[in-house]
Design a protein around this motif. Structure first.
Motif, PDB file in Angstrom:
ATOM      1  N   PRO A 197       6.637  11.923   5.567  1.00  0.00           N
ATOM      2  CA  PRO A 197       7.201  13.282   5.575  1.00  0.00           C
ATOM      3  C   PRO A 197       6.655  14.110   6.740  1.00  0.00           C
ATOM      4  O   PRO A 197       5.442  14.092   7.004  1.00  0.00           O
ATOM      5  N   GLN A 198       7.531  14.821   7.416  1.00  0.00           N
ATOM      6  CA  GLN A 198       7.147  15.536   8.620  1.00  0.00           C
ATOM      7  C   GLN A 198       6.026  16.562   8.418  1.00  0.00           C
ATOM      8  O   GLN A 198       5.139  16.678   9.271  1.00  0.00           O
ATOM      9  N   PRO A 199       5.994  17.307   7.296  1.00  0.00           N
ATOM     10  CA  PRO A 199       4.859  18.230   7.117  1.00  0.00           C
ATOM     11  C   PRO A 199       3.504  17.515   7.152  1.00  0.00           C
ATOM     12  O   PRO A 199       2.530  18.051   7.685  1.00  0.00           O
ATOM     13  N   LEU A 200       3.441  16.307   6.586  1.00  0.00           N
ATOM     14  CA  LEU A 200       2.184  15.562   6.629  1.00  0.00           C
ATOM     15  C   LEU A 200       1.905  15.067   8.041  1.00  0.00           C
ATOM     16  O   LEU A 200       0.752  15.064   8.488  1.00  0.00           O
ATOM     17  N   TYR A 222       0.142  17.769  -0.221  1.00  0.00           N
ATOM     18  CA  TYR A 222       1.265  17.100   0.446  1.00  0.00           C
ATOM     19  C   TYR A 222       2.018  16.127  -0.447  1.00  0.00           C
ATOM     20  O   TYR A 222       3.052  15.590  -0.050  1.00  0.00           O
ATOM     21  N   ARG A 223       1.534  15.928  -1.644  1.00  0.00           N
ATOM     22  CA  ARG A 223       2.221  15.020  -2.562  1.00  0.00           C
ATOM     23  C   ARG A 223       3.662  15.450  -2.817  1.00  0.00           C
ATOM     24  O   ARG A 223       4.559  14.615  -2.951  1.00  0.00           O
ATOM     25  N   GLN A 224       3.890  16.743  -2.863  1.00  0.00           N
ATOM     26  CA  GLN A 224       5.237  17.248  -3.153  1.00  0.00           C
ATOM     27  C   GLN A 224       6.279  16.746  -2.170  1.00  0.00           C
ATOM     28  O   GLN A 224       7.440  16.523  -2.529  1.00  0.00           O
ATOM     29  N   TYR A 225       5.874  16.529  -0.925  1.00  0.00           N
ATOM     30  CA  TYR A 225       6.841  16.104   0.092  1.00  0.00           C
ATOM     31  C   TYR A 225       7.278  14.655  -0.115  1.00  0.00           C
ATOM     32  O   TYR A 225       8.362  14.261   0.319  1.00  0.00           O
ATOM     33  N   PHE A 226       6.448  13.868  -0.777  1.00  0.00           N
ATOM     34  CA  PHE A 226       6.832  12.506  -1.124  1.00  0.00           C
ATOM     35  C   PHE A 226       7.781  12.528  -2.322  1.00  0.00           C
ATOM     36  O   PHE A 226       8.737  11.753  -2.382  1.00  0.00           O
ATOM     37  N   LEU A 249      -0.159   4.443   4.455  1.00  0.00           N
ATOM     38  CA  LEU A 249      -1.136   5.488   4.195  1.00  0.00           C
ATOM     39  C   LEU A 249      -2.031   5.099   3.029  1.00  0.00           C
ATOM     40  O   LEU A 249      -1.715   4.182   2.270  1.00  0.00           O
ATOM     41  N   ASN A 250      -3.140   5.801   2.878  1.00  0.00           N
ATOM     42  CA  ASN A 250      -3.959   5.656   1.686  1.00  0.00           C
ATOM     43  C   ASN A 250      -4.625   6.977   1.378  1.00  0.00           C
ATOM     44  O   ASN A 250      -4.725   7.868   2.240  1.00  0.00           O
ATOM     45  N   VAL A 270      -5.222  12.165   2.261  1.00  0.00           N
ATOM     46  CA  VAL A 270      -4.275  11.119   2.630  1.00  0.00           C
ATOM     47  C   VAL A 270      -4.304  10.960   4.139  1.00  0.00           C
ATOM     48  O   VAL A 270      -4.379  11.936   4.889  1.00  0.00           O
ATOM     49  N   ARG A 271      -4.263   9.703   4.598  1.00  0.00           N
ATOM     50  CA  ARG A 271      -4.363   9.417   6.026  1.00  0.00           C
ATOM     51  C   ARG A 271      -3.740   8.069   6.324  1.00  0.00           C
ATOM     52  O   ARG A 271      -3.472   7.264   5.417  1.00  0.00           O
ATOM     53  N   SER A 272      -3.515   7.807   7.597  1.00  0.00           N
ATOM     54  CA  SER A 272      -3.077   6.486   8.036  1.00  0.00           C
ATOM     55  C   SER A 272      -4.191   5.487   7.744  1.00  0.00           C
ATOM     56  O   SER A 272      -5.379   5.819   7.843  1.00  0.00           O
ATOM     57  N   ILE A 273      -3.831   4.256   7.403  1.00  0.00           N
ATOM     58  CA  ILE A 273      -4.870   3.274   7.090  1.00  0.00           C
ATOM     59  C   ILE A 273      -5.655   2.843   8.322  1.00  0.00           C
ATOM     60  O   ILE A 273      -6.663   2.143   8.194  1.00  0.00           O
TER      61      ILE A 273
END
Length: 297
Positions: free
Chosen positions: A90-93, A109-113, A217-218, A225-228
């Protein structure tokens, strides 16, 4: 047997110099100090066109196949939890991660998923992430239905992919060898990195409290939350094990010969060579932007 091990080690150490350039997450700048993230409230996005999508490098073809080959060699059941499909972040993240590469609050940021809309735009990897069509089609496909997000490969598809990639049963670690490689709690530092990286690569439905495998992500223990392959992530630190510690672990666990066979008889070295510049292009946040055409509606 001792003579054989001594003869093999110089070979694998030489190969490791090549591997360490980009097996899972090659840093393009000095390794950051892994201190708690000082969160910066993201500004409005200025760097991305609306039509484009952003992904983590782990779902690009070459890097995905590197990770699959290594995981299947170690434990086919775990490789079966790698993602079958990829989904854009999601772009906001994306905006947040570009300013906070070590992670953004999952709670924010969970809401954007949950709200993500699936479209059918035709998007293309940048040239640096392109792979030979013979292999590119083996990587995760775009999600077309919500239920495909974070869907694992499953053992049947994983076995088929392994067959296509030339992985033979005799190359696979035995259960005892795998347990030796990852260790048991309390693990030493190197085995803890291996264990956590494997978990991040396989956080699909049914194998994670917060599945995000389709996004690459994780969520950290701190709730970010971030890229792995973000700074200080286990899969970034995994690279440091090449050039000595990982090979020593394989030798200790009696599976070094199998790793050498995989290197010699599969496309793993080529995938590593192809994936390194792709992942390096993701910069600090470790994100890859595609180019998309059409509105997909």
């Amino acid at each position: 047997m001792q003579t054989r091990t001594v003869a093999i080690l110089p070979v694998i150490l030489a190969i490791a110099v090549f591997l360490s350039a980009g097996t899972l997450a090659a840093p393009t700048s000095p390794t950051p100090t892994c201190t708690p993230n000082l969160f910066t409230i993201p500004k409005a996005s200025q760097g991305h066109e609306v039509a484009n999508e952003v992904y983590a490098p782990s779902v690009t073809p070459a890097i995905y196949l590197v990770n699959f080959v290594i995981l299947y060699m170690a434990n086919p059941d775990l490789a079966a939890y790698m993602p079958a499909y990829k989904a854009p972040i999601p772009q906001p993240l994306v905006d947040c991660l570009e300013q906070n590469p070590m992670g953004c609050p999952w709670a924010d940021y969970r809401q954007y998923f949950d709200e993500q809309v699936i479209d059918h735009r035709n998007c293309f990897w940048p040239d640096v992430c392109q792979e030979n069509p013979r292999w590119a089609h083996l990587a995760p496909r775009n999600v077309t239905r919500p239920e495909q997000i974070n869907e694992p490969l499953g053992r049947r598809r994983a076995d088929h992919l392994a067959h296509v990639l030339g992985i033979e049963e005799s190359m696979i670690f035995t259960p005892d060898q795998y347990r030796c490689v990852i260790g048991t709690p309390p693990r030493d530092h190197d085995r803890e990195i291996i264990f956590r990286c494997i978990y991040n690569l396989t956080n699909s439905n049914g194998n994670a409290a917060i599945p995000l495998s389709s996004y690459g992500l994780n969520v950290t223990e701190q709730g970010d939350v971030r890229s792995i392959c973000a700074p200080c992530a286990p899969c970034l630190e995994f690279n440091m094990l090449f050039g000595g510690p990982l090979e020593e672990i394989f030798a200790e666990c009696g599976c070094l010969d199998k790793f050498l066979r995989v290197l010699a008889e599969t496309q793993l070295p080529q995938f590593i060579e192809d994936g390194q510049p792709c992942q390096s292009s993701g910069e600090t946040a470790c994100l890859i932007e595609t180019t998309c055409a059409g509105n997909g509606h």
